[in-house]
Every structure is written in C-alpha cells, then in structure tokens.
Enzyme design. Structure first.
Site, PDB file in Angstrom:
ATOM      1  N   GLY A  38      -5.394  -4.223  22.804  1.00  0.00           N
ATOM      2  CA  GLY A  38      -4.039  -3.750  22.195  1.00  0.00           C
ATOM      3  C   GLY A  38      -4.629  -2.338  21.581  1.00  0.00           C
ATOM      4  N   ARG A  80     -11.075  -3.927  20.714  1.00  0.00           N
ATOM      5  CA  ARG A  80     -10.327  -4.717  20.697  1.00  0.00           C
ATOM      6  C   ARG A  80      -9.064  -4.649  21.491  1.00  0.00           C
ATOM      7  NH1 ARG A  80      -9.623  -4.565  14.177  1.00  0.00           N
ATOM      8  NH2 ARG A  80      -9.194  -2.502  15.080  1.00  0.00           N
ATOM      9  N   ASP A  86      11.806 -11.968   0.461  1.00  0.00           N
ATOM     10  CA  ASP A  86      11.786 -11.312   1.815  1.00  0.00           C
ATOM     11  C   ASP A  86      12.907 -11.305   2.175  1.00  0.00           C
ATOM     12  OD1 ASP A  86      12.489 -13.801   3.332  1.00  0.00           O
ATOM     13  OD2 ASP A  86      10.373 -14.494   2.693  1.00  0.00           O
ATOM     14  N   PHE A 102       0.853  -1.210  -0.100  1.00  0.00           N
ATOM     15  CA  PHE A 102       0.084   0.082  -0.080  1.00  0.00           C
ATOM     16  C   PHE A 102       0.640   1.509  -0.058  1.00  0.00           C
ATOM     17  CE2 PHE A 102      -2.147   2.831   3.410  1.00  0.00           C
ATOM     18  CZ  PHE A 102      -2.776   3.701   2.548  1.00  0.00           C
ATOM     19  N   ASN A 131      -2.168   7.110  11.579  1.00  0.00           N
ATOM     20  CA  ASN A 131      -2.838   6.141  10.967  1.00  0.00           C
ATOM     21  C   ASN A 131      -3.129   6.345   9.274  1.00  0.00           C
ATOM     22  OD1 ASN A 131      -3.526   5.645  13.816  1.00  0.00           O
ATOM     23  ND2 ASN A 131      -4.983   4.335  13.018  1.00  0.00           N
ATOM     24  N   ASN A 135       7.716  -9.931  -1.065  1.00  0.00           N
ATOM     25  CA  ASN A 135       7.301 -11.048  -1.217  1.00  0.00           C
ATOM     26  C   ASN A 135       5.827 -11.444  -1.388  1.00  0.00           C
ATOM     27  OD1 ASN A 135       6.032 -10.677   1.305  1.00  0.00           O
ATOM     28  ND2 ASN A 135       7.056 -12.126   2.675  1.00  0.00           N
ATOM     29  N   TYR A 150       3.185  -5.877  18.298  1.00  0.00           N
ATOM     30  CA  TYR A 150       3.264  -5.171  16.845  1.00  0.00           C
ATOM     31  C   TYR A 150       4.037  -3.831  17.417  1.00  0.00           C
ATOM     32  CZ  TYR A 150       2.659  -1.890  13.080  1.00  0.00           C
ATOM     33  OH  TYR A 150       2.959  -0.812  12.213  1.00  0.00           O
ATOM     34  N   VAL A 183      -9.065   1.135   9.112  1.00  0.00           N
ATOM     35  CA  VAL A 183     -10.376   1.224   9.205  1.00  0.00           C
ATOM     36  C   VAL A 183     -10.818   2.203   8.157  1.00  0.00           C
ATOM     37  CG1 VAL A 183     -10.160   3.579  10.578  1.00  0.00           C
ATOM     38  CG2 VAL A 183     -12.194   2.113  10.898  1.00  0.00           C
TER      39      VAL A 183
END
Length: 309
Positions: free
Chosen positions: A266, A264, A51, A11, A169, A32, A140, A183
């Site tokens: 985290g 959620r 990779d 992206f 974000n 990859n 993460y 999102v």
C-alpha cells in the site's frame, strides 16, 4: 465564532484548537481518545468525550452550535485499513456521513475536511495537482476520498459550504511515535532512545513532508476562504526517506545506520503535491523548511525524554 473540531485531542487537531483559541474563537472538541490524548486538550476549549457514531452526537452539536466544523477525527493508519477495512470504513466514511447529517440539522455554515495525499495512489506525474486521477492503493485512501463525494453532495443539496484539504505527510510536535505515528516521530523515538531506525524498502522512496504548524495556518485560512474547493496542502518538495533520516541524524548528532526491511503493501514510491491552488485560493504558503520543522520537533522530543516520558 463557534467552531467544533473533531479529533481535537489528536496530533493535528489539538494544534488547530490551540490556534483557534488563541485567535479568540469559542471551540468545542469531539474526541473518543482512541489515539488522541486528554493532555492535548486546550483548557479553554469545551471537551466532549465521544465519537462520530455515538448517539449523543446531536447533543454535542446542540451544545456547540458551531458555525464551522473542522473534521479531523479518523482512522489514519494505512496498514490498519488493510488488515481491518470494515473498521476503517466505519470510522472514516460512516462517521463523516453522521457528522454531515448533524451539520445539516444544525445549520452549519462550513465544513473543513482533512483529506489525504493517499487518495491519488501511484502518481502519473509529479507534482500531483488536484486534477490528477484519484486511484488509491489502500483502503485508507478509499475511505478518505469517499467522504469528499458526500461532502460535495451535501453542499449541493443543502447549501453548506466546504473546503477539502488534502494533506501531504504531516509531522511535528505531539505526533505519537509509539502508536500510528508518521515516520518522523518513529525515527525520533529510535534515535533518542539509542535504537536502530528501520526503513521499509531501499529508502529512496520520496515523500512531501509538511510541518504541523503549516497545516494549522491552512485550516485557519480555510475558515473564510477556499469556498467549495479541494486543495493540496504541501511543501511541493520531494525528500527521500534516506535523506530524511540523514538530516535527523545530523540534528541529533547521531550516526546514520538504519536497518532495511521489505517495502510495505500500500505504500507508493514517490510523492510530491503541487500546492499552487492553495496559494492562490487560500492565500496560504508553507512557512517552515524541513530542517526548521525537524529541529523544532526533535527539540520537543528531547525535552520529553529528559523529563522521563
């Protein structure tokens, strides 16, 4: 300039590659294709399918002879890091170390590293500046922060330059709504598909959303600026998830009717990154308002739906 972009079919990375090619640089891509797409690869770039932990990584460096490496290849999903922390660490930490070793072996002048706001954890104050304590809430966040230390030490030991960019974000064109998309991409997919969007938590949690083309311009600026610095790349604005969806519904001509699910693990409640250091050191500032970026993103996905994708 010879530049290697890891994750250059993904992206964000593919947008950076397009910009570099347009500017006349000689670009090599390492990807990859686990989340990146071959159709995102710029035809004028040299593509290497592999990779970071591939034994052929040295061959990629020998072919590319990069002066600068822009590192975006990563495991990017918070929930995946919680369910499979070993894979998360292998890709994000060990993969970056392998990359750094090749940078040292091949005399790379500079590494530009894509880090994340996830390194900060729960904010002690807003806006979050680069001096804010680093206390990630997810694996993460840990796996994105740990490479920063390796980069700083490789630079100290071997004289390599670097710039670390901590992204807010990111959203925009080419973000995959069906995979580990953000999102915005998920909401677009629901709205254009006539399905009910899902909000985790009460929707009053806030994020600092930044359009992908502003990320591109920050990376472009970092090619020659921001030496050995760490910079937040953000709009320095807070938008609630509810307000985000309302704005998107307005653009799409849809009604605001989400379903709400439990928050959620985290996920932090509020976030806003101070971008003044980047403005000063990189001469960079965001050029897109949230509505402008959302408008461009939604228009892209509408074309995809009309074409039958």
């Amino acid at each position: 300039m010879n530049i290697l972009v890891t994750g250059g079919a993904g992206f964000i990375g593919s947008h950076i590659v397009d910009d570099l090619v347009q500017a006349g640089h000689h670009v090599h891509i390492l990807d990859n294709l686990s989340t990146g797409l071959k159709e995102n690869v710029n035809a004028s770039a040299v593509f290497h399918h592999g990779d970071l932990l591939d034994h052929r990584l040295a061959e990629v460096f020998a072919a590319a002879q990069p002066e600068v490496v822009i590192h975006h290849a990563a495991q990017i999903d918070v929930q995946t890091s919680l369910t499979n922390p070993l894979v998360d660490a292998k890709i994000n930490i060990l993969g970056t170390i392998a990359l750094l070793e090749q940078c040292r072996e091949h005399g790379v002048r500079k590494l530009i590293y894509a880090s994340s706001a996830a390194v900060y954890g729960t904010p002690q104050y807003l806006s979050i500046d680069e001096a804010h304590p680093v206390r990630p809430l997810s694996f993460y966040g840990i796996s994105k922060h740990t490479p920063e230390h390796y980069i700083e030490n490789f630079a100290f030991l071997y004289g390599m330059d670097f710039t670390i960019l901590r992204y807010a974000n990111v959203y925009g064109v080419r973000q995959d709504p069906k995979g580990e998309g953000g999102v915005v991409a998920v909401f677009v997919d629901k709205l254009l598909g006539g399905r009910q969007p899902v909000i985790y938590g009460n929707g009053e949690q806030t994020r600092d959303f930044i359009y992908v083309k502003d990320i591109v311009s920050a990376n472009r600026a970092a090619l020659d600026k921001g030496s050995r610095g760490i910079y937040n790349i953000s709009c320095n604005e807070q938008t609630s998830v509810n307000d985000l969806l309302k704005e998107m519904c307005s653009i799409c001509g849809s009604s605001f009717n989400p379903s709400y699910e439990p928050a959620r693990t985290g996920d932090i409640v509020h976030s806003r990154l101070d971008n003044r250091a980047a403005l000063k050191a990189l001469g960079w500032s965001p050029a897109f308002t949230l509505r402008d970026g959302l408008g461009a993103t939604i228009a892209y996905y509408k074309m995809q739906y009309q074409a039958g994708f």
